[in-house]
Scaffold this active site. Structure first.
Site, PDB file in Angstrom:
ATOM      1  N   SER A  89      64.078  49.340  -6.332  1.00 59.65           N
ATOM      2  CA  SER A  89      64.008  49.534  -7.777  1.00 59.65           C
ATOM      3  C   SER A  89      64.162  51.019  -8.113  1.00 59.65           C
ATOM      4  O   SER A  89      65.167  51.627  -7.780  1.00 59.65           O
ATOM      5  CB  SER A  89      62.707  48.944  -8.320  1.00 59.65           C
ATOM      6  OG  SER A  89      62.699  48.905  -9.721  1.00 59.65           O
ATOM      7  N   ASP A  98      68.960  40.099 -12.510  1.00 58.82           N
ATOM      8  CA  ASP A  98      67.949  41.147 -12.637  1.00 58.82           C
ATOM      9  C   ASP A  98      67.874  41.668 -14.073  1.00 58.82           C
ATOM     10  O   ASP A  98      68.862  42.171 -14.604  1.00 58.82           O
ATOM     11  CB  ASP A  98      68.310  42.293 -11.683  1.00 58.82           C
ATOM     12  CG  ASP A  98      67.141  43.221 -11.416  1.00 58.82           C
ATOM     13  OD1 ASP A  98      66.289  43.380 -12.307  1.00 58.82           O
ATOM     14  OD2 ASP A  98      67.102  43.806 -10.312  1.00 58.82           O
ATOM     15  N   HIS A 146      64.033  40.353  -9.023  1.00 63.77           N
ATOM     16  CA  HIS A 146      63.918  41.786  -8.794  1.00 63.77           C
ATOM     17  C   HIS A 146      63.004  42.125  -7.628  1.00 63.77           C
ATOM     18  O   HIS A 146      63.174  43.167  -6.982  1.00 63.77           O
ATOM     19  CB  HIS A 146      63.409  42.463 -10.075  1.00 63.77           C
ATOM     20  CG  HIS A 146      63.382  43.950 -10.012  1.00 63.77           C
ATOM     21  ND1 HIS A 146      64.519  44.721 -10.070  1.00 63.77           N
ATOM     22  CD2 HIS A 146      62.338  44.825  -9.892  1.00 63.77           C
ATOM     23  CE1 HIS A 146      64.198  46.000  -9.991  1.00 63.77           C
ATOM     24  NE2 HIS A 146      62.889  46.094  -9.889  1.00 63.77           N
TER      25      HIS A 146
END
Length: 412
Positions: free
Chosen positions: A141, A362, A390
């Site tokens: 991320s 996502d 995610h």
């Protein structure tokens, strides 16, 4: 002096480094950055891989083998030692709180040093202190944003780079990024209410209770309707829809409802950095100006049951009492002239082997924008998948790491 401890199945070596708050002023204020080296008992000579955590504003996982945490650790330790970096301001790295005793301008000046560029500068400082020529990087991320900056400014320090749900756009204004995330978030709302049609009425009932000031969270905050809608953040994770539904089905007057509802919301006082500098992480050389607030689709004003995702709004620094001490600093940061994070020319000439898991659905890091970045980097091999949300690295870390390592090394 590094300390090494043995726990079942792992050797842990703890490092603390003194680094400049501002790397452009090395003789100025210093902070501590903590990193924990994790190795198999027979793997102390394996090459290092640095794990860059998501966020911003969250520390690295605390490792164990029994039970296994994080889930990708076993597969990664087969090839590497792992350096779990507590990014500056988190965990044991001079944690950032509400910065009491500083003026709003002093708070903003301080917080401006906690973006991806500073985190990568810390990593380079640590690499040199450890005497490592090259190491690999895994960015999850926001950690992927840091990894891409790393590729832009110090590619000669990197052996391999892995991205999971974190391949950011290059040279794009943050408004375009947020428009893309709202588009996906609106679709996710539709998917959620199709799966749980009765929850729309539950949401309306809870919004009415919020309007009446009848829901008080632990800590004493009266839950506002706009804050409640941030539970949509959980919908972008594997199992997130079920997690939201199982909270909403409870009696709103029950203690468990109020407690677990607070846990669904992404922002809180535990990690104030997450709210304070979140939008700046999307700024590749632009003023953010409360981007998510400005590009919020009209549909969210027309339909109060639409839930928001990983979006920061100025009102949060009023509605969240734990964030209120940073309200004026957050306003200053929203007007900040942020420098660019990525160098497209350097990325086009990249020679570092790389692989990226791009999650098709996502809502936090847009799939199409990630694919554009993947096409920019000649050595990067993307894996576009709809199997995971995610948090795929937490959901099925061993398989994801095995595939990315195989992609980067040309085995797939």
């Amino acid at each position: 002096m590094a300390d090494t401890v043995k726990i079942p199945g792992l050797l842990l070596t703890e490092h603390e480094f003194r680094v400049p708050l501002d790397h452009s002023a090395p003789d100025g204020e210093q902070i501590t950055v903590f990193a924990r080296e994790v190795a198999d008992p027979d793997g102390r000579d394996r090459p290092l891989l640095v794990f860059l955590q998501g966020g911003p504003g969250q520390e690295a996982p605390r490792p164990s083998r029994v039970p296994l945490n994080p889930p990708w650790l076993d597969r990664t330790l087969a090839d590497h030692r792992v350096l779990m970096l507590d990014q500056r301001g988190t965990g044991r790295s001079t944690p950032v709180g509400t910065l009491d005793g500083r003026t709003p301008q002093e708070q903003a000046d301080y917080l401006a040093h906690f973006r991806a560029d500073a985190i990568v500068a810390d990593a380079e400082w640590i690499r040199r202190e450890l005497g490592v020529d090259r190491w690999s990087v895994l960015g999850q991320s926001f950690g992927g944003f840091c990894a891409l900056h790393y590729l832009s400014v110090a590619p000669d320090s990197l052996a391999e780079v892995y991205f999971t749900g974190g391949l950011p756009p290059v040279g794009l204004h943050c408004d375009e990024v947020y428009r893309a995330t709202f588009t996906r978030m609106t679709e996710i709302n539709g998917e959620y209410y199709r799966a749980y049609p009765g929850d729309r009425d539950r949401v309306r009932k809870i919004l009415d209770l919020c309007e009446a000031g009848e829901i008080v969270l632990r800590g004493g905050d009266v839950l506002t309707p706009r804050r409640f809608r941030q539970i949509g953040h959980a919908l972008g994770m594997s199992g997130g829809a079920e997690r939201v539904h199982y909270v909403l089905e409870r009696d709103p007057s029950s203690p468990s409802f109020r407690h677990d509802l607070a846990d669904l919301m992404p922002f809180n006082g535990r990690n104030p950095l997450y709210a304070a500098i979140h939008e700046s992480s999307y700024s590749d050389g632009c003023v953010t100006g409360w981007s998510a607030e400005r590009v919020l689709p009209d549909a969210y004003g027309e339909d109060s049951t639409l839930l928001t995702g990983e979006h920061v709004f100025p009102w949060m620094f009023t509605d969240y009492s734990e964030l209120a001490p940073l309200r004026e600093a957050a306003e200053l940061l929203a007007a900040w002239e942020w420098p660019s994070l990525y160098d497209a020319d350097v990325l086009r000439s990249c020679e570092v082997p790389a692989a990226a898991a791009i999650y098709a659905n996502d809502p936090y890091v847009d799939r199409a924008l990630s694919e554009e970045t993947a096409r920019l980097i000649p050595t990067l091999r993307p894996w576009l998948t709809s199997e995971y949300e995610h948090n795929g690295l937490r959901a099925d870390g061993a398989r994801i790491m095995d595939r990315l390592i195989s992609l980067a090394r040309g085995r797939l």
